[in-house]
Design an enzyme around this catalytic site. Sequence first.
Site, mmCIF file in Angstrom:
data_model
loop_
_atom_site.group_PDB
_atom_site.id
_atom_site.type_symbol
_atom_site.label_atom_id
_atom_site.label_comp_id
_atom_site.label_asym_id
_atom_site.label_seq_id
_atom_site.Cartn_x
_atom_site.Cartn_y
_atom_site.Cartn_z
ATOM 1 N N LYS A 1 0.857 -1.181 0.000
ATOM 2 C CA LYS A 1 0.000 0.000 0.000
ATOM 3 C C LYS A 1 0.898 1.238 0.000
ATOM 4 O O LYS A 1 1.546 1.542 0.998
ATOM 5 C CB LYS A 1 -0.898 0.047 1.238
ATOM 6 C CG LYS A 1 -1.910 1.175 1.127
ATOM 7 C CD LYS A 1 -2.395 1.680 2.466
ATOM 8 C CE LYS A 1 -1.574 2.791 3.029
ATOM 9 N NZ LYS A 1 -1.572 4.057 2.292
ATOM 10 N N GLU B 1 -1.411 7.307 0.004
ATOM 11 C CA GLU B 1 -2.531 7.736 -0.850
ATOM 12 C C GLU B 1 -2.147 8.961 -1.677
ATOM 13 O O GLU B 1 -2.758 9.247 -2.703
ATOM 14 C CB GLU B 1 -3.738 8.055 0.025
ATOM 15 C CG GLU B 1 -3.483 9.193 0.988
ATOM 16 C CD GLU B 1 -4.502 9.290 2.103
ATOM 17 O OE1 GLU B 1 -5.550 8.650 2.011
ATOM 18 O OE2 GLU B 1 -4.236 10.021 3.064
ATOM 19 N N GLY C 1 7.747 5.303 7.344
ATOM 20 C CA GLY C 1 6.876 6.469 7.515
ATOM 21 C C GLY C 1 7.160 7.161 8.823
ATOM 22 O O GLY C 1 8.287 7.113 9.330
ATOM 23 N N GLY C 2 6.129 7.781 9.385
ATOM 24 C CA GLY C 2 6.300 8.577 10.598
ATOM 25 C C GLY C 2 6.286 7.716 11.856
ATOM 26 O O GLY C 2 5.808 6.579 11.863
ATOM 27 N N ILE C 3 6.791 8.291 12.955
ATOM 28 C CA ILE C 3 6.922 7.541 14.214
ATOM 29 C C ILE C 3 5.567 7.213 14.820
ATOM 30 O O ILE C 3 5.359 6.117 15.362
ATOM 31 C CB ILE C 3 7.796 8.336 15.202
ATOM 32 C CG1 ILE C 3 9.257 8.234 14.754
ATOM 33 C CG2 ILE C 3 7.661 7.812 16.629
ATOM 34 C CD1 ILE C 3 10.231 8.986 15.596
ATOM 35 N N THR D 1 2.688 6.602 13.353
ATOM 36 C CA THR D 1 2.124 5.442 12.661
ATOM 37 C C THR D 1 2.946 4.197 12.957
ATOM 38 O O THR D 1 2.398 3.103 13.142
ATOM 39 C CB THR D 1 2.077 5.684 11.138
ATOM 40 O OG1 THR D 1 1.506 6.959 10.907
ATOM 41 C CG2 THR D 1 1.259 4.631 10.429
ATOM 42 N N GLY D 2 4.270 4.363 13.022
ATOM 43 C CA GLY D 2 5.145 3.223 13.297
ATOM 44 C C GLY D 2 4.806 2.552 14.623
ATOM 45 O O GLY D 2 4.767 1.323 14.720
ATOM 46 N N CYS E 1 14.015 11.121 5.138
ATOM 47 C CA CYS E 1 14.110 10.646 6.527
ATOM 48 C C CYS E 1 15.471 10.955 7.120
ATOM 49 O O CYS E 1 15.593 11.141 8.322
ATOM 50 C CB CYS E 1 13.794 9.159 6.603
ATOM 51 S SG CYS E 1 14.710 8.163 5.445
HETATM 52 P P1 NDP Z 1 2.536 8.329 7.893
HETATM 53 O O1 NDP Z 1 3.437 7.581 8.766
HETATM 54 O O2 NDP Z 1 1.149 8.565 8.337
HETATM 55 O O3 NDP Z 1 2.432 7.641 6.441
HETATM 56 C C1 NDP Z 1 3.267 6.626 5.968
HETATM 57 C C2 NDP Z 1 2.416 5.490 5.388
HETATM 58 O O4 NDP Z 1 1.649 4.885 6.428
HETATM 59 C C3 NDP Z 1 1.414 5.947 4.345
HETATM 60 O O5 NDP Z 1 1.269 4.948 3.353
HETATM 61 C C4 NDP Z 1 0.157 6.063 5.167
HETATM 62 O O6 NDP Z 1 -1.008 6.021 4.384
HETATM 63 C C5 NDP Z 1 0.271 4.856 6.058
HETATM 64 N N1 NDP Z 1 -0.537 4.882 7.256
HETATM 65 C C6 NDP Z 1 -1.054 5.944 7.926
HETATM 66 N N2 NDP Z 1 -1.749 5.539 9.003
HETATM 67 C C7 NDP Z 1 -1.693 4.184 9.027
HETATM 68 C C8 NDP Z 1 -2.210 3.175 9.889
HETATM 69 N N3 NDP Z 1 -2.935 3.464 10.968
HETATM 70 N N4 NDP Z 1 -1.940 1.901 9.622
HETATM 71 C C9 NDP Z 1 -1.198 1.565 8.558
HETATM 72 N N5 NDP Z 1 -0.695 2.462 7.683
HETATM 73 C C10 NDP Z 1 -0.927 3.764 7.917
HETATM 74 O O7 NDP Z 1 3.251 9.659 7.521
HETATM 75 P P2 NDP Z 1 2.582 11.057 7.208
HETATM 76 O O8 NDP Z 1 2.324 11.142 5.788
HETATM 77 O O9 NDP Z 1 1.413 11.370 8.097
HETATM 78 O O10 NDP Z 1 3.766 11.988 7.664
HETATM 79 C C11 NDP Z 1 3.922 12.287 9.046
HETATM 80 C C12 NDP Z 1 5.374 12.534 9.350
HETATM 81 O O11 NDP Z 1 6.096 11.313 9.254
HETATM 82 C C13 NDP Z 1 6.072 13.462 8.387
HETATM 83 O O12 NDP Z 1 5.829 14.795 8.688
HETATM 84 C C14 NDP Z 1 7.489 13.051 8.573
HETATM 85 O O13 NDP Z 1 8.001 13.696 9.705
HETATM 86 C C15 NDP Z 1 7.396 11.576 8.820
HETATM 87 N N6 NDP Z 1 7.650 10.762 7.609
HETATM 88 C C16 NDP Z 1 8.791 10.038 7.572
HETATM 89 C C17 NDP Z 1 9.083 9.324 6.439
HETATM 90 C C18 NDP Z 1 10.339 8.526 6.337
HETATM 91 O O14 NDP Z 1 10.873 8.372 5.263
HETATM 92 N N7 NDP Z 1 10.803 7.945 7.428
HETATM 93 C C19 NDP Z 1 8.232 9.342 5.270
HETATM 94 C C20 NDP Z 1 7.008 10.078 5.434
HETATM 95 C C21 NDP Z 1 6.754 10.765 6.576
HETATM 96 P P3 NDP Z 1 -1.635 7.357 3.739
HETATM 97 O O15 NDP Z 1 -0.531 8.327 3.512
HETATM 98 O O16 NDP Z 1 -2.207 6.858 2.484
HETATM 99 O O17 NDP Z 1 -2.631 7.830 4.736
#
Ligand code: NDP
Length: 506
Positions: free
Chosen positions: A185, A188, A238-240, A242-243, A294
């Site tokens: 996935k 979006e 992704g972000g912490i 969500t992680g 990141c």
């Molecule tokens: P998220 O962690 O929300 O998004 C990363 C992925 O996780 C996307 O595909 C997102 O889907 C998905 N996701 C969101 N919520 C869930 C969930 N509950 N269960 C499973 N998957 C989920 O990052 P954000 O876009 O909100 O960014 C937030 C912050 O994270 C940024 O400002 C940045 O600081 C950091 N970030 C770090 C990254 C890295 O490379 N380490 C990359 C991106 C962000 P969808 O986007 O479709 O909602």
Amino acid sequence: MPDTEPPRAPRLPRAALQIGGRFTEARDGATRDTLDPASGATVLTVPEAGAADVDAALSAARTAFDDGPWPRTPVQDRARLLERVADAIDAETEELAWLETLDTGKTLVESRADMDQIAQVFRYYAAEARTARGDVNPVPTDALSLTVHEPVGVVAMITPWNYPLLQASWKIAPALAAGCTFVIKPSELTPLTTLRIGEMLQEAGLPDGVANVVLGGGAAVGAPLTEDPRVDLISFTGGIVTGRRIARAAAENVARVALELGGKNPNLVLADADLDLASDQALNAVYYHAGQVCSAGSRLLVDRSVADALTERIVDRVGRIRIGFGWEEATELGPVISPEHLEKVQGYVALAQEEGATLVAGGGRPSDPRFAQGTFLEPTVLTGLPHDGRVAREEIFGPVLTIETFDGDAEGIRLASATRTGLAAGIFSRDAARAMRAARRLRFGTVWLNDFHPYFPEAPWGGFGESGIGRELGRTGLAEYQEEKHLYWNLDPEPVGWFGKRDDDA
Ligand code: NDP
């Protein structure tokens, strides 16, 4: 044609979910527009999956793993498929780079570099698959004890919007090399190149159901993927926030979990640094992909004795950075990903000033009316940031450089280390031993000496502490997708007679 529109349209992927080898609409017919962040224009309308689509994709991946040929396909054949994909990426670099640029806003120069790296990742894991070895263990009996590697199973992959295809390839290539099946996935916000790689995998001959692509939001599509007991491994970037949620979901099923969560990455300039080099790399560290990396080196820590000279060089160069649309060859800095993200980054610029920093460059939206519909922010520099505020600790993820000063290497190392998210750090010094001493003290997954940002398929990537769990790339990046199995064969078996002894047995 207005000069806010790209001069050409790249080949678009099929606007379809990929489930069990079929390209389909969402079962409930839902769709979502994917937008160009530079202009706000719709690039493609794609299906938006629902629970039934996620369920179907997981069933397909599970069946392909349990009953399909891929996990049992000889590694040589798996490697050949990965090489065909690498060749296809090379042949389509320009189209893929355009797609990535339209979806993310990053410059074409950067997108092309991404595509080159992505092809290399597929080739690297083809080579790893071919050469990987198990072990013969030195057991003390007349027996054969072997360690063999098997695919971990069905993988749920969730990827972010900053490096859509690059992050996907760091997961897909080793997963396929290991013999796994997967459901991916993408964010979006940036689904286009993930849709295309799904097609390319099928065109390269991957059996149906091995690669499945579902699109949609984190809560509606990401969460059910991570909560499903059919998943053996969740690999997330992704972000912490969500992680953490994903780690909790994984714990419920005792699924394996790999997390790449970003960091607060210090860039340390020691008193003896080459200031031309350090100032040049300070710009690369933070303005690459508008700071949405990141490993972005947004936190510059400078020895006080050279701080003014370094800041002067940096501010001079920042004033000449060319903002623009990613597809314009001259552009050096594109937009950030979305209006919500722009607001978040601007919030940090305001907060830094509240905390006592001084704005010395940028800070606002560019005045050129061409950029009015896009989410652009000027390259920004703030000096005098206090060490103990929120901005010194939290990830900004935008084109914002903050500068702090320190007195002597020991204080610089202490300040740089004051983070729980140790992904990457840079050190600039003319003295190799001095830089290496500092590097050994820093608890970060990567430390660059006199450079910032290079990464290679051959070297591990990941962070210490809250920056994540596990490593991508390198040999460890393949091991994430494997289980180790111990095979034991007794070559001289004899009854041991431990249980059910008769009274007259000795
Ligand atoms: P998220 O962690 O929300 O998004 C990363 C992925 O996780 C996307 O595909 C997102 O889907 C998905 N996701 C969101 N919520 C869930 C969930 N509950 N269960 C499973 N998957 C989920 O990052 P954000 O876009 O909100 O960014 C937030 C912050 O994270 C940024 O400002 C940045 O600081 C950091 N970030 C770090 C990254 C890295 O490379 N380490 C990359 C991106 C962000 P969808 O986007 O479709 O909602």
